[in-house]
Design a protein around this motif. Structure first.
Motif, PDB file in Angstrom:
ATOM      1  N   MET A   1       0.832  -1.153   0.000  1.00 48.62           N
ATOM      2  CA  MET A   1       0.000   0.000   0.000  1.00 48.62           C
ATOM      3  C   MET A   1       0.890   1.232   0.000  1.00 48.62           C
ATOM      4  SD  MET A   1      -3.338  -0.736   1.371  1.00 48.62           S
ATOM      5  CE  MET A   1      -4.033  -2.331   1.165  1.00 48.62           C
ATOM      6  N   VAL A   2       0.586   2.173  -0.842  1.00 49.06           N
ATOM      7  CA  VAL A   2       1.288   3.448  -0.855  1.00 49.06           C
ATOM      8  C   VAL A   2       0.230   4.543  -0.793  1.00 49.06           C
ATOM      9  CG1 VAL A   2       2.890   4.949  -2.097  1.00 49.06           C
ATOM     10  CG2 VAL A   2       3.149   2.465  -2.254  1.00 49.06           C
ATOM     11  N   PRO A   3       0.033   5.134   0.376  1.00 47.80           N
ATOM     12  CA  PRO A   3      -0.991   6.169   0.501  1.00 47.80           C
ATOM     13  C   PRO A   3      -0.541   7.485  -0.117  1.00 47.80           C
ATOM     14  CG  PRO A   3       0.142   5.909   2.570  1.00 47.80           C
ATOM     15  CD  PRO A   3       0.679   4.846   1.642  1.00 47.80           C
ATOM     16  N   PHE A   4      -1.500   8.282  -0.534  1.00 51.70           N
ATOM     17  CA  PHE A   4      -1.247   9.629  -1.018  1.00 51.70           C
ATOM     18  C   PHE A   4      -1.733  10.590   0.055  1.00 51.70           C
ATOM     19  CE2 PHE A   4      -1.658   7.159  -4.931  1.00 51.70           C
ATOM     20  CZ  PHE A   4      -0.455   7.475  -5.527  1.00 51.70           C
ATOM     21  N   PRO A   5      -0.837  10.998   0.966  1.00 50.52           N
ATOM     22  CA  PRO A   5      -1.269  11.784   2.122  1.00 50.52           C
ATOM     23  C   PRO A   5      -1.902  13.118   1.748  1.00 50.52           C
ATOM     24  CG  PRO A   5       1.111  11.548   2.086  1.00 50.52           C
ATOM     25  CD  PRO A   5       0.581  10.740   0.961  1.00 50.52           C
ATOM     26  N   ILE A   6      -1.500  13.701   0.628  1.00 48.94           N
ATOM     27  CA  ILE A   6      -2.064  14.990   0.230  1.00 48.94           C
ATOM     28  C   ILE A   6      -3.554  14.841  -0.078  1.00 48.94           C
ATOM     29  CG2 ILE A   6      -1.613  14.883  -2.242  1.00 48.94           C
ATOM     30  CD1 ILE A   6      -0.566  17.930  -0.489  1.00 48.94           C
ATOM     31  N   GLN A   7      -3.966  13.631  -0.427  1.00 44.97           N
ATOM     32  CA  GLN A   7      -5.367  13.370  -0.716  1.00 44.97           C
ATOM     33  C   GLN A   7      -6.116  12.864   0.515  1.00 44.97           C
ATOM     34  OE1 GLN A   7      -6.785  14.048  -3.663  1.00 44.97           O
ATOM     35  NE2 GLN A   7      -4.840  14.777  -4.459  1.00 44.97           N
ATOM     36  N   HIS A  36       4.675  10.403   7.613  1.00 47.08           N
ATOM     37  CA  HIS A  36       3.330   9.919   7.310  1.00 47.08           C
ATOM     38  C   HIS A  36       3.072   8.556   7.952  1.00 47.08           C
ATOM     39  CE1 HIS A  36       3.749  12.680   3.635  1.00 47.08           C
ATOM     40  NE2 HIS A  36       3.126  13.323   4.608  1.00 47.08           N
ATOM     41  N   ASN A  37       4.082   7.699   7.953  1.00 48.68           N
ATOM     42  CA  ASN A  37       3.910   6.405   8.610  1.00 48.68           C
ATOM     43  C   ASN A  37       3.725   6.578  10.114  1.00 48.68           C
ATOM     44  OD1 ASN A  37       4.042   5.043   6.221  1.00 48.68           O
ATOM     45  ND2 ASN A  37       6.133   4.334   6.481  1.00 48.68           N
ATOM     46  N   GLN A  38       4.421   7.553  10.689  1.00 50.22           N
ATOM     47  CA  GLN A  38       4.247   7.830  12.109  1.00 50.22           C
ATOM     48  C   GLN A  38       2.814   8.290  12.383  1.00 50.22           C
ATOM     49  OE1 GLN A  38       6.120   7.109  14.638  1.00 50.22           O
ATOM     50  NE2 GLN A  38       4.693   8.017  16.097  1.00 50.22           N
ATOM     51  N   GLN A  39       2.280   9.145  11.523  1.00 52.17           N
ATOM     52  CA  GLN A  39       0.887   9.583  11.669  1.00 52.17           C
ATOM     53  C   GLN A  39      -0.058   8.398  11.584  1.00 52.17           C
ATOM     54  OE1 GLN A  39       0.180  12.495   8.629  1.00 52.17           O
ATOM     55  NE2 GLN A  39       1.363  14.087   9.672  1.00 52.17           N
ATOM     56  N   ALA A  40       0.204   7.488  10.654  1.00 49.53           N
ATOM     57  CA  ALA A  40      -0.647   6.309  10.507  1.00 49.53           C
ATOM     58  C   ALA A  40      -0.566   5.432  11.750  1.00 49.53           C
ATOM     59  CB  ALA A  40      -0.243   5.513   9.268  1.00 49.53           C
ATOM     60  N   ARG A  41       0.630   5.273  12.322  1.00 50.69           N
ATOM     61  CA  ARG A  41       0.772   4.466  13.542  1.00 50.69           C
ATOM     62  C   ARG A  41       0.009   5.082  14.717  1.00 50.69           C
ATOM     63  NH1 ARG A  41       6.331   4.307  11.732  1.00 50.69           N
ATOM     64  NH2 ARG A  41       6.831   2.263  10.928  1.00 50.69           N
ATOM     65  N   VAL A  42       0.039   6.407  14.822  1.00 48.73           N
ATOM     66  CA  VAL A  42      -0.688   7.086  15.895  1.00 48.73           C
ATOM     67  C   VAL A  42      -2.187   6.872  15.715  1.00 48.73           C
ATOM     68  CG1 VAL A  42      -1.295   9.369  16.813  1.00 48.73           C
ATOM     69  CG2 VAL A  42       1.095   8.783  16.369  1.00 48.73           C
ATOM     70  N   PHE A  57       5.405  -1.673   8.231  1.00 50.49           N
ATOM     71  CA  PHE A  57       5.607  -0.285   7.827  1.00 50.49           C
ATOM     72  C   PHE A  57       7.028  -0.112   7.316  1.00 50.49           C
ATOM     73  CE2 PHE A  57       2.040   0.087  10.696  1.00 50.49           C
ATOM     74  CZ  PHE A  57       1.254   1.072  10.103  1.00 50.49           C
ATOM     75  N   HIS A  58       7.164   0.516   6.143  1.00 51.98           N
ATOM     76  CA  HIS A  58       8.481   0.801   5.567  1.00 51.98           C
ATOM     77  C   HIS A  58       8.580   2.297   5.311  1.00 51.98           C
ATOM     78  CE1 HIS A  58       9.888  -3.301   4.944  1.00 51.98           C
ATOM     79  NE2 HIS A  58       8.633  -3.594   4.669  1.00 51.98           N
TER      80      HIS A  58
END
Length: 71
Positions: A1-7, A36-42, A57-58
């Motif tokens: 999975m590669v999220p697009f955080p701006i979206q 961004h991965n840190q935000q997802a973990r939180v 998570f990479h």
């Protein structure tokens, strides 16, 4: 999975990653910038901890770059 955080895809892809890893027993790799991965973990604290534990998570390193001076 590669999220697009701006979206705003961090939460949606994290929930999909949990669904795939728990329901279908698939290995899921969540790739993004370290911040961004840190935000997802939180945000994952609200989800099932056993589902999050199955997600790998990479962090993609952010290269240094010269930015133009601010005017």
């Amino acid at each position: 999975m590669v999220p697009f955080p701006i979206q705003g895809h961090l939460n949606q892809l994290l929930q999909l990653a949990c669904l795939l890893s728990s329901s279908h027993d698939l290995p899921v790799y969540y790739v993004g910038l370290a911040t961004h991965n840190q935000q997802a973990r939180v945000r994952a604290n609200a989800l099932n901890p056993s589902d999050i534990a199955k997600i790998h998570f990479h962090d993609i390193p952010t290269p240094e770059f010269a930015s133009p001076p601010r005017l």
